[in-house]
Motif scaffolding. Structure first.
Motif, PDB file in Angstrom:
ATOM      1  N   GLU A 173       0.872  -1.174   0.000  1.00 36.75           N
ATOM      2  CA  GLU A 173       0.000   0.000   0.000  1.00 36.75           C
ATOM      3  C   GLU A 173       0.903   1.216   0.000  1.00 36.75           C
ATOM      4  O   GLU A 173       1.453   1.581   1.036  1.00 36.75           O
ATOM      5  N   TYR A 174       1.089   1.813  -1.153  1.00 36.58           N
ATOM      6  CA  TYR A 174       2.031   2.925  -1.273  1.00 36.58           C
ATOM      7  C   TYR A 174       1.494   3.898  -2.296  1.00 36.58           C
ATOM      8  O   TYR A 174       1.191   3.520  -3.431  1.00 36.58           O
ATOM      9  N   ASP A 175       1.368   5.144  -1.895  1.00 42.13           N
ATOM     10  CA  ASP A 175       0.792   6.174  -2.752  1.00 42.13           C
ATOM     11  C   ASP A 175       1.942   7.056  -3.281  1.00 42.13           C
ATOM     12  O   ASP A 175       2.419   7.949  -2.588  1.00 42.13           O
ATOM     13  N   VAL A 176       2.376   6.784  -4.522  1.00 46.55           N
ATOM     14  CA  VAL A 176       3.505   7.519  -5.107  1.00 46.55           C
ATOM     15  C   VAL A 176       3.201   9.021  -5.148  1.00 46.55           C
ATOM     16  O   VAL A 176       4.075   9.848  -4.853  1.00 46.55           O
ATOM     17  N   GLU A 177       1.950   9.350  -5.480  1.00 40.71           N
ATOM     18  CA  GLU A 177       1.586  10.762  -5.602  1.00 40.71           C
ATOM     19  C   GLU A 177       1.695  11.494  -4.268  1.00 40.71           C
ATOM     20  O   GLU A 177       2.111  12.658  -4.218  1.00 40.71           O
ATOM     21  N   LYS A 178       1.332  10.821  -3.193  1.00 39.14           N
ATOM     22  CA  LYS A 178       1.455  11.419  -1.852  1.00 39.14           C
ATOM     23  C   LYS A 178       2.921  11.798  -1.592  1.00 39.14           C
ATOM     24  O   LYS A 178       3.215  12.883  -1.077  1.00 39.14           O
ATOM     25  N   VAL A 179       3.813  10.899  -1.972  1.00 32.47           N
ATOM     26  CA  VAL A 179       5.240  11.122  -1.732  1.00 32.47           C
ATOM     27  C   VAL A 179       5.766  12.281  -2.589  1.00 32.47           C
ATOM     28  O   VAL A 179       6.457  13.171  -2.094  1.00 32.47           O
TER      29      VAL A 179
END
Lengths: 219, 219
Positions: A173-179
């Motif tokens: 569960e990893y949100d690239v856009e958040k980063v």
């Protein structure tokens, strides 16, 4: 009695040596990148993949920083790069002085690019200028997508942020856009690349980024 | 002129405060664990999963150490644990003094277990005693299996090493036995658990390990 701020004194001494390193690198016409990340984010794997792709085109030297072992320099030498290992013996970051101490062991004049792989630590290396042209902050998808704001210093200082291990995204569960949004808030001028050093996705953009920087450096 | 070793002076001052913390924890009858790992190895996820499993049976307090943000204390509070966030503002580890500074905000007498989640850093926190009963070194499978020998200090000092994120093993090249062997070479008395805090595998052994320590502490 005058109060001496030891932290500031160390920093300005480091900056002086870093400037000397920078002049030395510029004289030799090499592009120098300082790679900073947590342990296990994939700095050495990225170097292996980069050396493979630039093999025969660019001469690469690596300065490896580690608390202990020669493991990383052995890995990059196995791919054909030259270089030297610095063991800090407990020290949590490279300093400009440590880098200066090994420059005599490197044939800078014959090189195009020097990668400095800093000690695996997302905090302490962030504020130590080593004389590099580019500071690169690496994150891995496996570390979770909350990291930029929790470790802001490196992103304040970096010209490039890399999100590595994107091949594992289907299992996380990893949100690239958040980063990328958080990095942008911390430092609007920081560029961002996403890639998988192990599987190859995104490596073309990274190589193009390096070549662009190299052409600007060589003028 | 007598030469003063600043590193040793800081360490012995820290040890003095750590002993005071330890006496306070022992008076209150709480078991205290100091969790140390790289950023993103899963310390907070492990705390969430641990709080869930001990809910209704044990009263848990958490001291969260981070460079920046309240994200981690919010996560553990959402699971029902009490606690307090320490922001180091750039500092790369917790010190005994930082922990001492928040003990007044915690109802230690009503608690069974205090988890101290150290700043995400595999190097600097390793040598700072906080007054804990147990030092735990966490590694994640996603960080690669070469880490113990590269970051030996934490394993020299830890009573327990945890290899987390074993649910991702099918997608990685990671040799668990290599890691456990290296930890054993560094510290033969260090126990080792493998688990997935996110998916639950191995959590039973971790909970049993905590309960065993708790019963020994409470006599």
């Amino acid at each position: 009695m005058a109060k001496v701020d030891i932290g500031k004194k160390i920093q300005s001494e480091n900056d002086r040596v870093a400037e000397r390193n920078r002049r030395r690198f510029t004289e030799a016409g090499v592009l120098v990148l300082n790679l900073i990340s947590s342990p296990g984010s994939g700095k050495t794997t990225l170097l292996e993949a980069t050396i493979d792709r630039l093999s025969g085109k660019r001469t690469i030297l690596v300065i490896e920083g580690d608390v202990s072992t020669e493991r990383d320099i052995e890995r990059v030498r196995a791919r054909g790069a030259g270089g030297v290992q610095i063991n800090t013996g407990g020290g949590c970051h490279l300093s400009a002085k440590m880098v200066a101490g090994v420059l005599g062991d490197l044939d800078l004049e014959s090189a195009d690019i020097v990668f400095i792989e800093n000690v695996g630590n997302l905090i302490c290396p962030a504020t130590y200028d080593l004389g590099e042209d580019v500071r690169v902050g690496l994150l891995a998808t496996t570390e979770g997508d909350d990291k930029p704001m929790k470790y802001p210093a490196i992103f304040h200082e970096a010209q490039l942020a890399i999100v590595n291990k994107i091949d594992l995204l289907p299992y996380l569960e990893y949100d690239v856009e958040k980063v990328t949004t958080e990095v942008g808030v911390l430092n609007p001028s920081c560029e961002i690349l996403t890639l998988s050093a192990l599987k190859g996705e995104g490596m073309k953009d990274w190589i193009a980024w390096i070549e662009d920087r190299l052409s600007r450096k060589k003028g």
